[in-house]
Write an enzyme that holds these catalytic residues in place. Structure first.
Site, short mmCIF file in Angstrom:
data_model
loop_
_atom_site.label_atom_id
_atom_site.label_comp_id
_atom_site.label_asym_id
_atom_site.label_seq_id
_atom_site.Cartn_x
_atom_site.Cartn_y
_atom_site.Cartn_z
N GLU A 1 -3.89 1.54 -3.24
CA GLU A 1 -4.14 3.27 -2.56
C GLU A 1 -3.25 4.33 -3.38
O GLU A 1 -2.40 4.92 -3.41
CB GLU A 1 -3.68 3.18 -1.20
CG GLU A 1 -4.53 4.77 -0.96
CD GLU A 1 -4.95 4.73 1.48
OE1 GLU A 1 -4.76 5.84 1.58
OE2 GLU A 1 -3.79 3.54 1.48
N ASP B 1 3.30 5.00 4.97
CA ASP B 1 2.84 4.26 6.40
C ASP B 1 3.21 2.32 6.52
O ASP B 1 3.20 2.23 7.94
CB ASP B 1 1.05 4.69 7.10
CG ASP B 1 0.24 4.99 6.27
OD1 ASP B 1 0.32 4.34 4.84
OD2 ASP B 1 -0.43 5.20 6.66
N HIS B 2 2.67 1.87 5.22
CA HIS B 2 2.39 0.98 5.59
C HIS B 2 4.35 0.20 4.55
O HIS B 2 4.74 1.35 3.97
CB HIS B 2 1.56 0.01 4.06
CG HIS B 2 0.16 0.06 4.59
ND1 HIS B 2 -0.69 -0.86 4.68
CD2 HIS B 2 -0.14 1.25 4.34
CE1 HIS B 2 -1.31 -0.62 4.78
NE2 HIS B 2 -1.76 0.50 5.22
N ASN C 1 -7.12 -4.24 5.22
CA ASN C 1 -8.13 -3.82 6.53
C ASN C 1 -8.50 -4.56 7.00
O ASN C 1 -9.56 -4.26 8.23
CB ASN C 1 -9.06 -3.04 6.06
CG ASN C 1 -7.90 -1.06 5.69
OD1 ASN C 1 -7.45 -0.81 6.31
ND2 ASN C 1 -8.44 -0.44 3.92
N ASN D 1 0.97 -1.24 0.60
CA ASN D 1 0.10 0.36 0.15
C ASN D 1 1.08 1.46 0.21
O ASN D 1 1.43 1.72 1.37
CB ASN D 1 -1.14 0.01 1.55
CG ASN D 1 -2.08 1.09 1.35
OD1 ASN D 1 -1.58 2.33 0.87
ND2 ASN D 1 -3.13 1.12 1.21
N ASP E 1 -4.38 -4.71 0.68
CA ASP E 1 -4.19 -4.63 1.96
C ASP E 1 -6.32 -4.77 2.40
O ASP E 1 -6.79 -3.55 1.93
CB ASP E 1 -3.76 -2.25 1.62
CG ASP E 1 -5.23 -2.30 2.82
OD1 ASP E 1 -5.29 -3.05 4.23
OD2 ASP E 1 -4.53 -0.67 3.60
N ASP F 1 -2.17 -6.34 5.95
CA ASP F 1 -1.94 -6.89 4.47
C ASP F 1 -1.68 -8.33 4.41
O ASP F 1 -0.47 -8.64 5.43
CB ASP F 1 -0.81 -5.72 4.39
CG ASP F 1 -1.00 -4.31 4.47
OD1 ASP F 1 -1.16 -3.24 3.50
OD2 ASP F 1 -0.30 -3.83 5.50
#
Length: 256
Positions: A34, A247-248, A149, A7, A147, A218
């Site tokens: 993303e 941030d991943h 989530n 991501n 991802d 993930d």
């Protein structure tokens, strides 16, 4: 064959990071999420120069998914998750690469929960469960990655008691994920590292990365035809520490 998911949190903003990581780690196939770019603004040429053919589904400001390959052009199968023709979010793309069907997904976050966004997340999970069942019934090697989530268990999050009301960890979310896996999928990272603390996301706030206050959201889900070929899995955690990074962190598997 090395496959990765990442991501990127804006493909154009993170392009130098992505190119640096591709050169360093040399994955054969990469699923990106993303993108945050319209179809025309995807940096296909820069990725081509790095050795990767790509298919992608962009969307202005939000979402967006792509599959990259340096072992042949991905053969696109579909670019939307079946089940809701009115869903315009760019969250799923599916292709065949080297005789493996790869579904790249960016599952809705769902917060705040409860509420309309959480309801959409659960409906999306139901559609994914229906589609993944049809993929399994084909009997071909299939990999679902991206991802999700979803924090599957308490061992996949730092201080789980703080996440009980979050859409990523609510009972309904985890139950849907269990239903998905129970169809016959194997969580690749947990297959090889059943008890290890593994995170793939660290928030930008509160020094989460330096404190290792992370989440594992993930995932790689493997169909039965792929599991015997699994040789290694890992997280390129160091990439999360680079300046101006996502941030991943990238997550990868190696299969025969």
């Amino acid at each position: 064959m090395k496959l990765a998911t990442y991501n990127v949190n804006s493909i154009n903003a993170r392009l130098p990071i992505v190119l640096r990581w591709l050169e360093e780690c040399q994955p054969d196939v990469v699923c990106l999420q993303e993108l945050k770019a319209i179809q025309e603004n995807f940096p296909a040429e820069a990725l081509k120069d790095a050795g990767y053919d790509a298919i992608w589904h962009g969307q202005k400001s939000w979402n967006g998914v792509a599959i990259l390959s340096r072992i042949g052009q991905p053969e696109e199968i579909c670019r939307a998750l079946p089940g809701d023709p009115e869903d315009t979010h760019s969250r799923y793309i599916e292709a065949k690469v080297n005789e493996i069907v790869i579904g790249c997904l960016y599952l809705p976050n769902g917060n705040p929960a409860p509420g309309p966004k959480f309801d959409y997340k659960l409906r999306w999970l139901d559609r994914l469960i229906d589609h993944s069942q049809s993929l399994l019934e084909q009997g071909s090697p299939v990999i679902l990655t991206g991802d999700f989530n979803v924090i599957p268990t308490e061992s996949d999050v730092y201080k789980p008691e703080r996440w009980v009301d979050d859409a990523l960890f609510r009972t309904e979310t985890r139950e849907s994920f269990r239903r998905l896996v129970a169809q016959g999928w194997t969580d690749a990272l947990r297959k090889l590292h059943p008890d290890e603390t593994i995170y793939t996301f660290w928030d930008y706030f509160r020094n989460a990365f330096s404190r290792n206050a992370g989440l594992r959201i993930d995932h790689f889900l493997l169909s039965p035809a792929v599991v015997p070929r699994l040789r290694a899995t890992g997280v390129d955690r160091h990439v999360r520490g680079w300046e101006k990074t996502s941030d991943h962190a990238p997550v990868w598997i190696e299969i025969d």
